[in-house]
Design a protein around this motif. Sequence first.
Motif, short mmCIF file in Angstrom:
data_model
loop_
_atom_site.label_atom_id
_atom_site.label_comp_id
_atom_site.label_asym_id
_atom_site.label_seq_id
_atom_site.Cartn_x
_atom_site.Cartn_y
_atom_site.Cartn_z
N VAL A 83 -48.61 31.92 -18.82
CA VAL A 83 -49.27 31.98 -20.13
C VAL A 83 -50.41 32.97 -20.11
O VAL A 83 -51.08 33.16 -19.09
N GLN A 84 -50.60 33.60 -21.24
CA GLN A 84 -51.71 34.54 -21.45
C GLN A 84 -52.89 33.76 -21.99
O GLN A 84 -52.75 32.96 -22.93
N THR A 85 -54.06 33.95 -21.40
CA THR A 85 -55.26 33.27 -21.88
C THR A 85 -56.35 34.29 -22.19
O THR A 85 -56.34 35.41 -21.70
N ARG A 86 -57.30 33.86 -23.00
CA ARG A 86 -58.45 34.68 -23.38
C ARG A 86 -59.65 33.75 -23.44
O ARG A 86 -59.59 32.69 -24.10
N ALA A 87 -60.73 34.11 -22.76
CA ALA A 87 -61.94 33.30 -22.74
C ALA A 87 -63.12 34.12 -23.24
O ALA A 87 -63.29 35.27 -22.86
N VAL A 88 -63.93 33.51 -24.10
CA VAL A 88 -65.11 34.15 -24.66
C VAL A 88 -66.32 33.28 -24.35
O VAL A 88 -66.31 32.08 -24.62
N GLY A 89 -67.34 33.88 -23.75
CA GLY A 89 -68.54 33.14 -23.41
C GLY A 89 -68.72 33.01 -21.90
O GLY A 89 -67.84 33.37 -21.12
N PRO A 90 -69.87 32.49 -21.47
CA PRO A 90 -70.21 32.44 -20.05
C PRO A 90 -69.31 31.50 -19.26
O PRO A 90 -68.95 30.42 -19.72
N VAL A 91 -68.97 31.91 -18.03
CA VAL A 91 -68.12 31.11 -17.16
C VAL A 91 -68.79 29.79 -16.80
O VAL A 91 -68.13 28.77 -16.62
N ASP A 92 -70.11 29.78 -16.71
CA ASP A 92 -70.84 28.59 -16.30
C ASP A 92 -71.35 27.76 -17.49
O ASP A 92 -72.26 26.94 -17.35
N ALA A 93 -70.75 27.96 -18.65
CA ALA A 93 -71.17 27.21 -19.84
C ALA A 93 -70.98 25.71 -19.63
O ALA A 93 -70.04 25.28 -18.95
N THR A 94 -71.85 24.92 -20.22
CA THR A 94 -71.76 23.47 -20.08
C THR A 94 -70.48 22.92 -20.69
O THR A 94 -69.85 22.02 -20.13
N ASN A 95 -70.08 23.47 -21.82
CA ASN A 95 -68.90 22.98 -22.54
C ASN A 95 -67.80 24.04 -22.57
O ASN A 95 -68.08 25.23 -22.72
N VAL A 96 -66.57 23.59 -22.43
CA VAL A 96 -65.40 24.46 -22.57
C VAL A 96 -64.58 23.95 -23.75
O VAL A 96 -64.16 22.78 -23.77
N LEU A 97 -64.37 24.80 -24.73
CA LEU A 97 -63.59 24.46 -25.91
C LEU A 97 -62.30 25.26 -25.88
O LEU A 97 -62.32 26.49 -25.80
N GLU A 105 -52.65 20.94 -19.94
CA GLU A 105 -53.28 20.32 -18.78
C GLU A 105 -53.41 21.32 -17.63
O GLU A 105 -54.43 21.33 -16.93
N ALA A 106 -52.41 22.18 -17.46
CA ALA A 106 -52.48 23.20 -16.41
C ALA A 106 -53.59 24.20 -16.70
O ALA A 106 -54.29 24.64 -15.79
N VAL A 107 -53.77 24.56 -17.97
CA VAL A 107 -54.85 25.47 -18.35
C VAL A 107 -56.20 24.83 -18.04
O VAL A 107 -57.11 25.46 -17.50
N ARG A 108 -56.34 23.55 -18.41
CA ARG A 108 -57.61 22.85 -18.11
C ARG A 108 -57.91 22.87 -16.62
O ARG A 108 -59.04 23.17 -16.19
N VAL A 143 -62.52 22.45 -14.98
CA VAL A 143 -63.42 21.53 -15.67
C VAL A 143 -62.77 20.16 -15.77
O VAL A 143 -61.54 20.03 -15.83
N GLU A 144 -63.60 19.12 -15.78
CA GLU A 144 -63.11 17.75 -15.85
C GLU A 144 -62.68 17.35 -17.25
O GLU A 144 -61.75 16.56 -17.43
N SER A 145 -63.38 17.87 -18.25
CA SER A 145 -63.05 17.53 -19.63
C SER A 145 -63.28 18.73 -20.52
O SER A 145 -64.03 19.65 -20.17
N VAL A 146 -62.64 18.74 -21.68
CA VAL A 146 -62.71 19.87 -22.60
C VAL A 146 -62.90 19.36 -24.02
O VAL A 146 -62.64 18.19 -24.34
N GLN A 147 -63.36 20.25 -24.87
CA GLN A 147 -63.32 20.06 -26.31
C GLN A 147 -62.07 20.79 -26.82
O GLN A 147 -61.73 21.84 -26.28
N LEU A 148 -61.41 20.25 -27.81
CA LEU A 148 -60.18 20.85 -28.33
C LEU A 148 -60.30 21.14 -29.81
O LEU A 148 -60.84 20.32 -30.57
N VAL A 149 -59.77 22.30 -30.23
CA VAL A 149 -59.58 22.61 -31.64
C VAL A 149 -58.10 22.92 -31.83
O VAL A 149 -57.59 23.89 -31.25
#
Length: 343
Positions: free
Chosen positions: A72-86, A142-145, A150-156
């Motif tokens: 799968v192709q992924t794209r991440a925006v924002g700091p790698v060490d951010a408190t929350n991953v959405l 789940e594989a992406v998470r 990270v242990e938990s994520v926010q989802l949209v």
Amino acid sequence: MLRLCRCRRSEVRQHRPGWSVARLSFFVALGLWALMSCSSGENPAEQSFASREEGEITVEETRMKVGGGIVVQTRAVGPVDATNVLITIHGGPGLSLEAMRGFELLAGPDRRVVSYDQRGAGRSTMADDLDYSLEGHVADLEAVRKALGVESVQLVGQSWGGAIASAYAATHPDRVSALVLVGAVPLDRAEYLAGQDRFQARVAELQQLEIIAAQIPQIEHGSCVAAFHAVLPAYLDDPTSNLEVPLESCTAETTIATYEAFITDETVSEYGDNLAAFASPALLLAGENDVYGRGWLTRQQELFVNAPTDLVLISNAGHLVIAEQPDATLSAITRFLADQARS
């Protein structure tokens, strides 16, 4: 059986058988809003991010194996060490992560926003067994998470992506700290098909008014982009508006196969029942005049029996709320996520 639900309702904020091209277009439903430029270059290194700056935002792209021979192709925006991953989950099915660009504005110092092309869509590959089931989509998420560490994520979840997000929350309730569903497909096949009937009636009405052409474009080179644009007015609150909705990818084969997998999947209702295990906050957001009707939203509310839920209707919006009312949509989600951070 009496079911108890702790639910906070927010006030409405004013801010069948046989396939045809037309039927295909009825399923391709999601909001698109391209607010940032994107490179389409691929990084073949598994779980090795290529980082670059787009303005003041760090953008990282990768291709990762998620099991079953799928990449799968992924794209991440924002700091790698951010408190929350959405993690945002695009609609369609058969569209691509570019559809979720509008939600990247949720990224910030304490939040990293990650999107991915679903199996068989965009730049992702398909499993050898051509599995388009909800179970397969949940496994990919789940594989992406796990790959993000990270242990938990926010989802949209947007439209069809909402069904995946809900099924994931039902399967891994402890892995989702907050859930946002935007014009989401409910985990109920009968209500989903009822919404499709409402959409088809709207298309027919607009064809009679000559707002939508009588002849829907044919699928060419496996792409359903032209079909989507042909029926775009039906998605909108104002079908006569000149709103432009960029669409880079629409894989017809994936759209058809995923649709058929969903409407024949006997486990869809089980996922819906298992949402009783999900107890984290959920935001149910939709356009006030969503063509799919309030039935989808009502069914979503019924399924979240133990999760505190907020309901937000965006005025002057149909199904494509992030395109029609981006400020109101992002403001509602930002407030919801901020409330969870304070609680």
